[in-house]
Design an enzyme around this catalytic site. Structure first.
Site, PDB file in Angstrom:
ATOM      1  N   GLY A   8       0.848  -0.877  -0.046  1.00  0.00           N
ATOM      2  CA  GLY A   8      -0.202  -0.093   0.015  1.00  0.00           C
ATOM      3  C   GLY A   8       0.725   1.176  -0.192  1.00  0.00           C
ATOM      4  N   LEU A  78       0.042  -2.321   4.864  1.00  0.00           N
ATOM      5  CA  LEU A  78      -1.097  -1.004   5.040  1.00  0.00           C
ATOM      6  C   LEU A  78      -2.207  -1.291   3.593  1.00  0.00           C
ATOM      7  CD1 LEU A  78       0.708   2.061   5.471  1.00  0.00           C
ATOM      8  CD2 LEU A  78       0.546   0.576   7.019  1.00  0.00           C
ATOM      9  N   SER A  82      -9.856  -0.731   0.940  1.00  0.00           N
ATOM     10  CA  SER A  82     -10.036   1.212   2.172  1.00  0.00           C
ATOM     11  C   SER A  82     -10.983   1.627   1.633  1.00  0.00           C
ATOM     12  CB  SER A  82      -8.918   1.953   2.120  1.00  0.00           C
ATOM     13  OG  SER A  82      -8.685   2.496   1.683  1.00  0.00           O
ATOM     14  N   SER A 123      -8.481  -1.189  11.951  1.00  0.00           N
ATOM     15  CA  SER A 123      -9.589  -0.227  11.795  1.00  0.00           C
ATOM     16  C   SER A 123     -10.884   0.535  13.180  1.00  0.00           C
ATOM     17  CB  SER A 123      -9.925   0.115  10.030  1.00  0.00           C
ATOM     18  OG  SER A 123     -10.918   0.665  10.766  1.00  0.00           O
ATOM     19  N   GLU A 125     -13.647   0.922  11.990  1.00  0.00           N
ATOM     20  CA  GLU A 125     -14.659   0.863  11.804  1.00  0.00           C
ATOM     21  C   GLU A 125     -14.857  -0.156  11.928  1.00  0.00           C
ATOM     22  OE1 GLU A 125     -16.841   1.733   8.718  1.00  0.00           O
ATOM     23  OE2 GLU A 125     -16.726   3.277  10.021  1.00  0.00           O
ATOM     24  N   TYR A 147     -16.387  -3.846   4.641  1.00  0.00           N
ATOM     25  CA  TYR A 147     -15.264  -3.202   5.174  1.00  0.00           C
ATOM     26  C   TYR A 147     -14.683  -3.878   6.435  1.00  0.00           C
ATOM     27  CZ  TYR A 147     -11.515  -0.266   6.604  1.00  0.00           C
ATOM     28  OH  TYR A 147     -10.158   0.394   6.703  1.00  0.00           O
ATOM     29  N   VAL A 187     -14.707  11.352   3.345  1.00  0.00           N
ATOM     30  CA  VAL A 187     -15.744  12.467   3.571  1.00  0.00           C
ATOM     31  C   VAL A 187     -14.505  14.407   3.264  1.00  0.00           C
ATOM     32  CG1 VAL A 187     -15.946  12.843   5.713  1.00  0.00           C
ATOM     33  CG2 VAL A 187     -17.295  13.996   4.035  1.00  0.00           C
ATOM     34  N   ARG A 277     -25.071   5.205   3.806  1.00  0.00           N
ATOM     35  CA  ARG A 277     -24.775   4.104   3.550  1.00  0.00           C
ATOM     36  C   ARG A 277     -25.862   3.392   4.529  1.00  0.00           C
ATOM     37  NH1 ARG A 277     -18.561   5.084   5.598  1.00  0.00           N
ATOM     38  NH2 ARG A 277     -18.445   6.645   3.637  1.00  0.00           N
ATOM     39  N   ALA A 279     -25.671   1.093   6.159  1.00  0.00           N
ATOM     40  CA  ALA A 279     -26.038   0.658   7.700  1.00  0.00           C
ATOM     41  C   ALA A 279     -24.401   2.050   8.393  1.00  0.00           C
ATOM     42  CB  ALA A 279     -25.632  -0.634   7.662  1.00  0.00           C
TER      43      ALA A 279
HETATM   44  P1  NAP Z   1      -5.602   4.057   0.402  1.00  0.00           P
HETATM   45  O1  NAP Z   1      -5.126   5.779   0.429  1.00  0.00           O
HETATM   46  O2  NAP Z   1      -6.859   3.767   0.721  1.00  0.00           O
HETATM   47  O3  NAP Z   1      -3.836   3.347   0.097  1.00  0.00           O
HETATM   48  C1  NAP Z   1      -4.287   1.299   0.033  1.00  0.00           C
HETATM   49  C2  NAP Z   1      -3.097   0.827  -0.766  1.00  0.00           C
HETATM   50  O4  NAP Z   1      -3.558  -0.510  -0.743  1.00  0.00           O
HETATM   51  C3  NAP Z   1      -3.259   1.877  -2.342  1.00  0.00           C
HETATM   52  O5  NAP Z   1      -1.686   1.274  -2.182  1.00  0.00           O
HETATM   53  C4  NAP Z   1      -3.356   0.202  -3.034  1.00  0.00           C
HETATM   54  O6  NAP Z   1      -3.116   0.771  -4.296  1.00  0.00           O
HETATM   55  C5  NAP Z   1      -3.100  -0.594  -2.215  1.00  0.00           C
HETATM   56  N1  NAP Z   1      -4.018  -1.799  -2.953  1.00  0.00           N
HETATM   57  C6  NAP Z   1      -5.423  -1.569  -2.908  1.00  0.00           C
HETATM   58  N2  NAP Z   1      -5.622  -3.339  -2.843  1.00  0.00           N
HETATM   59  C7  NAP Z   1      -4.511  -3.981  -3.415  1.00  0.00           C
HETATM   60  C8  NAP Z   1      -4.148  -4.878  -3.958  1.00  0.00           C
HETATM   61  N3  NAP Z   1      -4.974  -5.480  -3.902  1.00  0.00           N
HETATM   62  N4  NAP Z   1      -2.756  -5.401  -3.773  1.00  0.00           N
HETATM   63  C9  NAP Z   1      -1.937  -4.299  -4.017  1.00  0.00           C
HETATM   64  N5  NAP Z   1      -1.467  -3.324  -2.959  1.00  0.00           N
HETATM   65  C10 NAP Z   1      -3.137  -2.586  -2.949  1.00  0.00           C
HETATM   66  O7  NAP Z   1      -5.590   3.526   2.229  1.00  0.00           O
HETATM   67  P2  NAP Z   1      -4.883   4.625   3.324  1.00  0.00           P
HETATM   68  O8  NAP Z   1      -5.941   5.985   3.979  1.00  0.00           O
HETATM   69  O9  NAP Z   1      -3.294   4.730   3.240  1.00  0.00           O
HETATM   70  O10 NAP Z   1      -5.128   3.362   4.817  1.00  0.00           O
HETATM   71  C11 NAP Z   1      -3.798   1.837   5.018  1.00  0.00           C
HETATM   72  C12 NAP Z   1      -4.477   1.381   5.550  1.00  0.00           C
HETATM   73  O11 NAP Z   1      -4.847   1.594   6.493  1.00  0.00           O
HETATM   74  C13 NAP Z   1      -5.470   0.229   5.121  1.00  0.00           C
HETATM   75  O12 NAP Z   1      -5.566  -0.313   5.380  1.00  0.00           O
HETATM   76  C14 NAP Z   1      -6.931   0.956   5.426  1.00  0.00           C
HETATM   77  O13 NAP Z   1      -8.029   0.327   5.218  1.00  0.00           O
HETATM   78  C15 NAP Z   1      -6.548   1.326   6.850  1.00  0.00           C
HETATM   79  N6  NAP Z   1      -7.210   2.280   7.572  1.00  0.00           N
HETATM   80  C16 NAP Z   1      -7.133   3.665   7.464  1.00  0.00           C
HETATM   81  C17 NAP Z   1      -7.525   4.216   8.536  1.00  0.00           C
HETATM   82  C18 NAP Z   1      -7.440   5.892   7.825  1.00  0.00           C
HETATM   83  O14 NAP Z   1      -8.133   6.496   8.320  1.00  0.00           O
HETATM   84  N7  NAP Z   1      -7.149   6.066   6.732  1.00  0.00           N
HETATM   85  C19 NAP Z   1      -7.915   4.189   9.684  1.00  0.00           C
HETATM   86  C20 NAP Z   1      -8.024   2.991   9.489  1.00  0.00           C
HETATM   87  C21 NAP Z   1      -7.275   1.566   8.953  1.00  0.00           C
HETATM   88  P3  NAP Z   1      -2.887   1.277  -6.107  1.00  0.00           P
HETATM   89  O15 NAP Z   1      -2.751   3.020  -5.111  1.00  0.00           O
HETATM   90  O16 NAP Z   1      -3.083   0.500  -6.797  1.00  0.00           O
HETATM   91  O17 NAP Z   1      -4.902   1.469  -5.674  1.00  0.00           O
HETATM   92  O1  F7E Z   2     -16.898   8.831   5.953  1.00  0.00           O
HETATM   93  C1  F7E Z   2     -19.973  10.577   6.141  1.00  0.00           C
HETATM   94  C2  F7E Z   2     -20.261   9.177   5.693  1.00  0.00           C
HETATM   95  O2  F7E Z   2     -15.581   8.409   3.981  1.00  0.00           O
HETATM   96  C3  F7E Z   2     -16.897   9.337   6.942  1.00  0.00           C
HETATM   97  C4  F7E Z   2     -11.345   4.783   5.970  1.00  0.00           C
HETATM   98  O3  F7E Z   2     -10.335   5.213   5.800  1.00  0.00           O
HETATM   99  O4  F7E Z   2     -12.093   5.668   8.078  1.00  0.00           O
HETATM  100  C5  F7E Z   2     -12.574   5.765   6.747  1.00  0.00           C
HETATM  101  O5  F7E Z   2     -13.591   5.369   7.121  1.00  0.00           O
HETATM  102  C6  F7E Z   2     -17.975   9.679   7.368  1.00  0.00           C
HETATM  103  C7  F7E Z   2     -18.957   8.329   7.382  1.00  0.00           C
HETATM  104  O6  F7E Z   2     -14.598   7.348   5.660  1.00  0.00           O
HETATM  105  C8  F7E Z   2     -20.257  11.773   2.685  1.00  0.00           C
HETATM  106  O7  F7E Z   2     -20.934   8.201   5.863  1.00  0.00           O
HETATM  107  C9  F7E Z   2     -20.972  12.423   5.049  1.00  0.00           C
HETATM  108  O8  F7E Z   2     -20.024   8.826   8.243  1.00  0.00           O
HETATM  109  O9  F7E Z   2     -14.861   9.994   4.643  1.00  0.00           O
HETATM  110  P1  F7E Z   2     -15.565   8.088   5.036  1.00  0.00           P
HETATM  111  P2  F7E Z   2     -14.701   6.859   6.892  1.00  0.00           P
HETATM  112  O10 F7E Z   2     -16.694   5.550   6.945  1.00  0.00           O
HETATM  113  O11 F7E Z   2     -14.655   6.399   7.873  1.00  0.00           O
HETATM  114  C10 F7E Z   2     -12.107   4.780   8.713  1.00  0.00           C
HETATM  115  C11 F7E Z   2     -10.854   4.715  10.108  1.00  0.00           C
HETATM  116  C12 F7E Z   2     -11.127   3.333   7.572  1.00  0.00           C
HETATM  117  O12 F7E Z   2     -10.898   1.999   8.358  1.00  0.00           O
HETATM  118  C13 F7E Z   2     -11.673   3.166   5.975  1.00  0.00           C
HETATM  119  O13 F7E Z   2     -10.965   2.905   6.194  1.00  0.00           O
HETATM  120  O14 F7E Z   2     -18.969  10.953   6.669  1.00  0.00           O
HETATM  121  N1  F7E Z   2     -20.301  11.143   4.935  1.00  0.00           N
HETATM  122  N2  F7E Z   2     -21.577  13.027   3.639  1.00  0.00           N
HETATM  123  C14 F7E Z   2     -19.459  10.691   4.334  1.00  0.00           C
HETATM  124  N3  F7E Z   2     -19.003  10.234   3.855  1.00  0.00           N
HETATM  125  C15 F7E Z   2     -17.821   9.952   2.408  1.00  0.00           C
HETATM  126  N4  F7E Z   2     -16.831   9.486   1.956  1.00  0.00           N
HETATM  127  N5  F7E Z   2     -18.719  10.946   1.085  1.00  0.00           N
HETATM  128  C16 F7E Z   2     -19.923  12.130   1.086  1.00  0.00           C
HETATM  129  O15 F7E Z   2     -19.998  12.378   0.691  1.00  0.00           O
END
Ligand code: NAP
Ligand code: F7E
Length: 323
Positions: A8, A78, A82, A123, A125, A147, A187, A277, A279
């Site tokens: 990632g 990572l 996601s 996460s 989530e 997810y 968002v 969503r 849910a």
């Molecule tokens: P992101 O920006 O969506 O990056 C996801 C990465 O995974 C990208 O590099 C993507 O490659 C790669 N990937 C997806 N499918 C793959 C596959 N089949 N094989 C190899 N690589 C693949 O996510 P992020 O926000 O940096 O988050 C990093 C990790 O933390 C994820 O696992 C996410 O679920 C978790 N997480 C994120 C948050 C958050 O708030 N950001 C919170 C908790 C947990 P491409 O560039 O080719 O698409």
């Molecule tokens: O939504 C609400 C939506 O898509 C946050 C990922 O990194 O964090 C992320 O997941 C909230 C939700 O992030 C829109 O319904 C309203 O309640 O930015 P989000 P997420 O779903 O919290 C967790 C920790 C991860 O692990 C995940 O990988 O915002 N919302 N209006 C919206 N969300 C989106 N995307 N778009 C809207 O227009």
């Protein structure tokens, strides 16, 4: 020189983690999947300092080769599908990448490099419909999306490999963390980018979903340090990483418009069922006391500073792109 493999690496966290590990003098390897056009936007400024290895979470052999080639001391898993919303339209693929992909990584590590240390990107989530507030490492899980369910599987398989094979595997239960490198569909970035466009006269309105959802939002650059700290401990363990403060989507909207001097944000914001969503996760707030005590970690960027830095970065980006 320590060696690290990041899956990632082209994503938000992967790019910040790669920068962080380079600053610690690591040799950094990144797994990248094939795309028909390059998607190295987030790592192009460090591309000559890192080594990219082709591979995919769906392909066991490619993961085994990547670990064998990089011979890492530390593996950061990572990579994942996601985006929560997409997990309803592609639930099986999300399970393959986000859940089974973790088992494939663990299995390859067990076969090739069992003495490596392994970080799993768990996460908030997983808490979904929260069973207690604030959420800690001990709070029971109740995921609300395919997810979230896939991440619960990945979390437990990481613990299971630790308990079954005595591997050094840890899970960081990270609450939402954002940055100017956040994908445009999440968002916070949707808002900062939309507000920047409205400010520059390039867009009239911003269409969002549920404005009442509350999240504990931190800065990605702060959170990657916590990942590294978890792997520097003498014993593997799991940690919540969060700011301990939450805000609604509406509060994020208000703060973002305020950065560009707009107070009557309601004039520009519309809502549509399209972005609701099936849910919802209504309310998340994390308690990172364990990480603060054991790792000495704490977040540095406040909510107001995060919103400001994202909006300002998007204004700069749009101005650069329109030159
Ligand atoms: P992101 O920006 O969506 O990056 C996801 C990465 O995974 C990208 O590099 C993507 O490659 C790669 N990937 C997806 N499918 C793959 C596959 N089949 N094989 C190899 N690589 C693949 O996510 P992020 O926000 O940096 O988050 C990093 C990790 O933390 C994820 O696992 C996410 O679920 C978790 N997480 C994120 C948050 C958050 O708030 N950001 C919170 C908790 C947990 P491409 O560039 O080719 O698409
Ligand atoms: O939504 C609400 C939506 O898509 C946050 C990922 O990194 O964090 C992320 O997941 C909230 C939700 O992030 C829109 O319904 C309203 O309640 O930015 P989000 P997420 O779903 O919290 C967790 C920790 C991860 O692990 C995940 O990988 O915002 N919302 N209006 C919206 N969300 C989106 N995307 N778009 C809207 O227009």
């Amino acid at each position: 020189m320590k060696r690290a493999l990041i899956t990632g690496i082209t994503g938000q966290d992967g790019s910040y983690l790669a920068e962080f590990l380079l600053s610690k003098n690591y040799k950094v390897f990144g797994l990248t999947r094939r795309t028909s056009t390059p998607n190295y936007e987030r790592i192009k400024h460090i591309q000559d300092q890192i080594e990219l290895i082709p591979g995919d979470l769906l392909d066991q052999q490619s993961l085994t080769s990547a670990i064998s080639l990089s011979n890492p001391d530390e593996i950061y898993n990572l990579a994942a599908q996601s985006f929560v919303a997409t997990s309803w339209s592609q639930p099986v693929l999300t399970g393959e990448f986000t859940a089974l992909g973790t088992t494939r990584m663990l299995e390859s590590m067990r076969q090739v490099k069992p003495d490596a240390k392994f970080y799993q990107a768990s996460s908030s989530e997983m808490f979904g419909e929260v069973q207690e507030t604030p959420q800690t490492e001990k709070t029971p899980f109740h995921p609300r999306s395919p997810y979230g369910v896939a991440k619960v599987y990945a979390h437990w398989i990481t613990i299971n490999y630790r308990e079954s094979y005595d591997l050094f595997t840890v899970s960081g239960i990270l609450f939402n963390h954002e940055s100017p490198r956040r994908g445009l569909e999440f968002v916070t970035r949707k808002i900062s980018h939309g507000v920047a466009k409205i400010h520059l006269g390039q867009q009239d309105s911003l269409i969002l979903g549920n404005l009442d959802a509350k999240r504990d939002w931190g800065f990605s650059g702060d959170y990657v340090e916590a990942m590294w700290l978890m792997l520097q401990q003498s014993k593997p363990d799991d940690y919540v990483i969060a700011t301990g403060e939450n805000h609604s989507v509406q509060e994020f909207v208000e703060a973002a418009f305020k950065v560009v001097g707009i107070t009557n944000w309601k004039k520009y914001v519309k809502t549509s069922k399209e972005f609701y969503r099936p849910a919802e996760v209504d309310f998340l707030i994390g308690d990172a006391t364990k990480a603060k005590k054991a790792l000495g970690w704490k977040p540095k960027v406040s909510f107001a500073d995060l919103v400001k830095l994202m909006v300002e970065a998007d204004i700069k980006l749009l101005q650069k792109n329109s030159q």
